[in-house]
Design an enzyme around this catalytic site. Structure first.
Site, PDB file in Angstrom:
ATOM      1  N   SER A 440      -7.639   5.869   6.004  1.00 50.52           N
ATOM      2  CA  SER A 440      -7.462   6.938   5.032  1.00 50.52           C
ATOM      3  C   SER A 440      -6.138   6.744   4.296  1.00 50.52           C
ATOM      4  O   SER A 440      -5.561   5.651   4.306  1.00 50.52           O
ATOM      5  CB  SER A 440      -7.520   8.300   5.735  1.00 50.52           C
ATOM      6  N   LYS A 443      -2.839  10.311   0.187  1.00 52.18           N
ATOM      7  CA  LYS A 443      -3.334  11.047  -0.979  1.00 52.18           C
ATOM      8  C   LYS A 443      -4.421  12.044  -0.608  1.00 52.18           C
ATOM      9  O   LYS A 443      -4.869  12.836  -1.453  1.00 52.18           O
ATOM     10  CB  LYS A 443      -3.844  10.058  -2.027  1.00 52.18           C
ATOM     11  N   ASN A 480       1.653   3.814   0.851  1.00 56.17           N
ATOM     12  CA  ASN A 480       1.484   2.564   0.119  1.00 56.17           C
ATOM     13  C   ASN A 480       1.910   1.377   0.965  1.00 56.17           C
ATOM     14  O   ASN A 480       2.836   1.481   1.774  1.00 56.17           O
ATOM     15  CB  ASN A 480       2.336   2.588  -1.155  1.00 56.17           C
ATOM     16  N   VAL A 488       2.189  -1.318  -6.699  1.00 50.85           N
ATOM     17  CA  VAL A 488       3.220  -1.373  -7.719  1.00 50.85           C
ATOM     18  C   VAL A 488       4.041  -2.662  -7.649  1.00 50.85           C
ATOM     19  O   VAL A 488       4.543  -3.142  -8.672  1.00 50.85           O
ATOM     20  CB  VAL A 488       4.132  -0.128  -7.589  1.00 50.85           C
TER      21      VAL A 488
END
Length: 645
Positions: A440, A443, A480, A488
Site C-alpha cells: 500500500s 497516500k 516514496n 522524483v
C-alpha cells in the site's frame, strides 16, 4: 461475501587491483607478462651472483685480491644449485607474482624472509659438499641480497612514479584539482594511490581533518590545512573541482552534515564506502563512488532479521504480482536469497519482467522460477495461475500508482487496483495460501486523489478478507522510494542532464523517502510478523523537502541551483498534497520486534455486508466508465476528499 460468477467481483569506476585466479591465469598467458617475468628472474640470477661476490669483497675489506681462492672455489661449486634454489625460494615467497607497482611492507617482508631462507639453504648445501665460507659471510650475504633485490623491484616502482609525476606536470592543466577529507588510514592509502596511479589524473591540493593535532602537518607530501571550517575557503583558494570524503567510520548523521556542507561548494563529491563494506581495511580508488542522494537522508540504513524472513519463505511457493516493477522486482531478488521452493512472478508488462527473468536465471541457475504474463484484472487468468501454482505466500505489488495519471483515468485505477486486488485476494483464500501481503502507500491516509483512495479500499478489503478466511491478510504502507519508476529522483536527474529547469510542484512540499532495498526488506519482514488484518507502517525517518532534494541533486552534479540550473515551481498537480501521512492517528499504533515497523490498528467495519454491496456498485460503475465514479468511492471511504469536490 460477493458472488464469484460471470463478470461479477471475484533504491568512477576504475578496475580494482586485486586479481582473482582467472585474472592470474590470463596474465600467465600474456606474452608481455612472460617477458617481464623472465626479465625479473634474469635480474635475480645476476643479483644472486653479485651478492656473493660483494659479500666476500666486503668481508676482506674491499680488497678483491685478498679473498682466499678456496672461497671462490666453494662458491663456484655450489653456484648452480644455489641459483636454482634461490629462484625457487623467491617463487615460493611470491616474489614473481606480486604487482610491484603496488608493493608495500608485505612485499618487503617477503624479500627479507626469502633472502634469509636462501642463505640458510646455502649454508647447509656448502657444508654438505665439504666446503666452507667465512662465518661472517652468512651475515653479510643476506643483507647484500636483500639490498640488490629491493633495488630491482622498488627501483621500478620509483621510476614509474617519477614518470607519472613528470607527465602530470606536463599536463597540469588537465589534472582534476582535488580535496581529500580525512587524514586517517583510509585517506592515506587513497592519497597515495591518487598520486601514483597512471590511470588517474588528480592533483591533490590539500587535506581536511578535524583533528587539531594534525593541522599544519603533511601526509604523503600534501598539507593538512585544518578542519571542516576550512572547506569553503580552500575550495576557492585552490580552485577545487572534486572533493573526496575518506572517512569510512563516520556515522550517518555526521556524514550527512559533512556532505551537506560540501554540496554547497558546487564541487563534485565522491566518497569511500562505509566501514562495514570494506574488506581487510583496504581502500582503493576503485571503491570510490559518487555521493548519492540517499547519503543525504541522514539516518542509519535499515537492518532486518533475515532469520525471520527465512522462516516463512524457505521451501515455500511464493507468488509476486507486479514482479517486473521497482518494488516487485526487488521483492523477487530478496526472496530468492531465502531459498523458496518456487518463485512465481506475475506481471502485465513483458519487457521489465523479461529482464528480471534473465537476471535471476543467470544468478540462480537452480531456482525453480515461473514467469507469467497476466493482468490482475482478469479473474479467469488469475484463477488459473493460482490453481496451477498454489502459492503459500503472496506479495501483491501490481497497481497503478501515478497520481496525476490516475486522476485523469479514475475508472482504470479502480479496475486495476481494487478489482485486481480482489481477484488476487479471493484466489489466495480459495487455494488456502498462508499469507498475502498488499503493498500500500501513505497516500491511502486521508486520500485526496483516486489512487490513494483505491489503495485505502484495498486495505479495507484485506481487513474484511482476513475476517472470513484462514489466510493471513495484511497491508504494508510506506512512502516514496528513491529511484523507483516514475519517482522524483530519476525525473530530477534527467532534467539536470538536459540543463534544466528542475520542476518542483511547491516550495513547501515534503515527502518521506526510503531506498528500494530498505523498503522491500521491511515488507518481507512484515510477512513474518503478521497475524492477520494488520496495516503495517514503515518508519520512513524524517520527511524531506522536495526543494532541498532538488537543490542537493543539482549541487551533487557540480552545478549551482538558480545559477547553472534553474528551479521552476509548477504548482501542485491534481490530487497532490503538500505532505503525506503514514497514520491518521499517531497514538493509534503498536510496536513490533523491529523498531522500523509499526502496526496501525484498522478501524472496524460498521457493516461488512454493506461494504461489499457498495464495492459491487463501485465495480459496476468503473466498468461502465461512470463519470461520477469518485462519488461511489466516497460512499465507501468517507475521508476521501477529491480536489474538485
Amino acid at each position: 461475501m460477493l458472488k464469484q460468477t460471470g463478470d461479477d467481483l471475484p533504491v568512477l569506476k576504475l578496475k580494482g587491483k586485486q586479481m582473482n585466479k582467472n585474472n592470474q591465469n590470463t596474465l600467465w598467458k600474456s606474452s608481455e607478462y612472460k617477458l617481464r617475468l623472465l626479465a625479473i628472474m634474469a635480474w635475480d640470477v645476476i643479483m644472486i651472483h653479485l651478492a656473493s661476490i660483494f659479500t666476500l669483497v666486503i668481508r676482506f675489506e674491499l680488497e678483491f685480491n685478498s679473498v682466499d681462492p678456496i672461497f671462490w672455489s666453494a662458491l663456484g661449486k655450489y653456484c648452480v644449485i644455489h641459483t636454482i634454489a634461490t629462484v625457487v625460494i623467491f617463487s615460493l615467497f611470491q616474489l614473481y607474482t606480486s604487482l610491484w607497482i603496488y608493493a608495500g611492507m608485505r612485499e618487503l617482508g617477503n624479500i627479507v624472509l626469502a633472502s634469509v631462507v636462501a642463505t640458510l639453504i646455502q649454508y647447509v648445501g656448502i657444508s654438505a659438499m665439504g666446503e666452507f665460507l667465512p662465518r661472517s659471510y652468512y651475515i653479510i650475504y643476506p643483507t647484500c641480497l636483500i639490498a640488490l633485490t629491493v633495488i630491482g623491484r622498488f627501483g621500478y616502482r620509483l621510476l614509474r612514479t617519477w614518470r607519472i609525476i613528470r607527465n602530470r606536470k606536463k599536463n597540469k592543466e588537465k589534472a582534476v584539482t582535488t580535496m581529500v577529507i580525512g587524514a586517517g588510514s583510509a585517506g592515506n592509502i587513497l592519497v597515495h594511490e591518487l598520486r601514483t596511479s597512471k590511470y588517474l589524473n588528480h592533483k591533490i591540493c590539500c587535506i581536511i581533518d578535524d583533528d587539531p593535532n594534525k593541522k599544519g602537518s603533511n601526509m604523503d607530501g600534501i598539507p593538512i590545512i585544518g578542519g571542516r571550517e576550512m572547506i569553503a575557503g580552500a575550495v576557492e583558494r585552490y580552485q577545487i573541482q572534486e572533493i573526496i570524503v575518506a572517512i569510512p567510520s563516520m556515522g550517518v548523521r555526521e556524514r550527512k552534515e559533512l556532505l551537506d556542507l560540501c554540496a554547497t561548494t558546487g564541487c563534485r563529491l565522491k566518497t569511500v564506502p562505509g566501514i562495514y563494506q570494506l574488506v581487510n581495511n583496504e581502500v582503493s580508488a576503485s571503491q570510490l563512488r559518487n555521493v548519492e542522494i540517499e547519503d543525504l537522508l541522514g539516518r542509519e540504513p535499515v537492518r532486518i532479521d533475515n532469520d525471520s524472513i527465512l522462516g516463512y519463505v524457505e521451501n515455500q511457493v511464493v507468488l509476486v504480482t507486479g514482479g517486473g516493477g521497482s518494488i516487485g522486482s526487488e521483492i523477487c531478488r530478496q526472496i530468492v536469497t531465502h531459498n523458496p521452493k518456487r518463485l512465481v512472478i506475475v506481471d502485465n508488462y513483458e519487457n521489465n519482467v523479461y529482464d528480471l527473468q534473465m537476471d535471476l536465471q543467470r544468478k540462480y541457475p537452480n531456482l525453480h522460477l515461473t514467469v507469467l504474463i497476466a493482468s490482475v484484472q482478469s479473474r479467469q487468468r488469475i484463477a488459473q495461475i493460482f490453481e496451477e501454482t498454489r502459492p503459500d505466500v503472496v506479495f501483491h505489488a501490481a497497481a497503478h500508482k501515478h497520481v496525476p495519471l490516475m486522476e485523469e483515468s479514475p475508472c482504470e485505477s479502480i479496475k486495476n487496483n481494487v478489482i485486481g486486488t480482489y481477484n488476487v485476494a479471493f484466489e489466495a483464500n480459495r487455494v488456502r495460501s498462508k499469507t498475502m501481503v498488499l503493498i500500500s502507500t501513505d497516500k491511502a491516509v486521508r486520500p485526496t486523489n483516486i489512487m490513494g483512495a483505491s489503495k485505502r479500499l484495498c486495505e479495507m478489503m484485506m481487513q474484511s478478507f482476513n475476517n472470513m478466511s484462514e489466510t493471513n491478510y495484511a497491508a504494508v504502507r510506506f512512502g516514496n522510494v528513491l529511484g523507483s519508476n516514475g519517482s522524483v529522483i530519476p525525473l530530477f536527474k534527467k532534467q539536470i542532464e538536459e540543463g534544466g529547469p528542475v520542476t518542483v510542484t511547491h516550495k513547501d512540499i515534503i515527502r518521506y523517502f526510503m531506498t528500494i532495498p530498505e523498503a522491500v526488506s521491511l515488507v518481507l519482514q512484515t510477512g513474518a510478523f503478521t497475524k492477520g488484518g494488520e496495516i503495517f507502517i514503515l518508519d520512513m525517518g524524517e520527511p524531506v523537502k522536495i526543494l532541498d532534494l532538488a537543490e542537493n541533486m543539482i549541487r551533487l552534479s557540480g552545478l549551482r541551483p538558480g545559477i547553472d540550473i534553474d528551479i521552476k515551481f509548477i504548482g501542485l498537480r491534481p490530487g497532490e498534497k503538500l505532505y503525506e501521512e503514514l497514520l491518521i492517528d499517531d497514538d493509534n499504533r503498536r510496536e513490533t520486534a523491529n523498531s522500523r515497523i509499526f502496526i496501525g490498528s484498522p478501524s472496524p467495519f460498521e457493516d461488512e455486508n454493506e461494504f461489499w454491496d457498495k464495492l459491487r456498485e463501485l465495480k459496476d460503475a468503473a466498468f461502465r466508465n461512470a463519470p461520477d465514479v469518485r462519488d461511489y468511492v466516497r460512499a465507501i471511504v468517507p475521508e476521501y476528499t477529491p480536489d474538485n469536490k
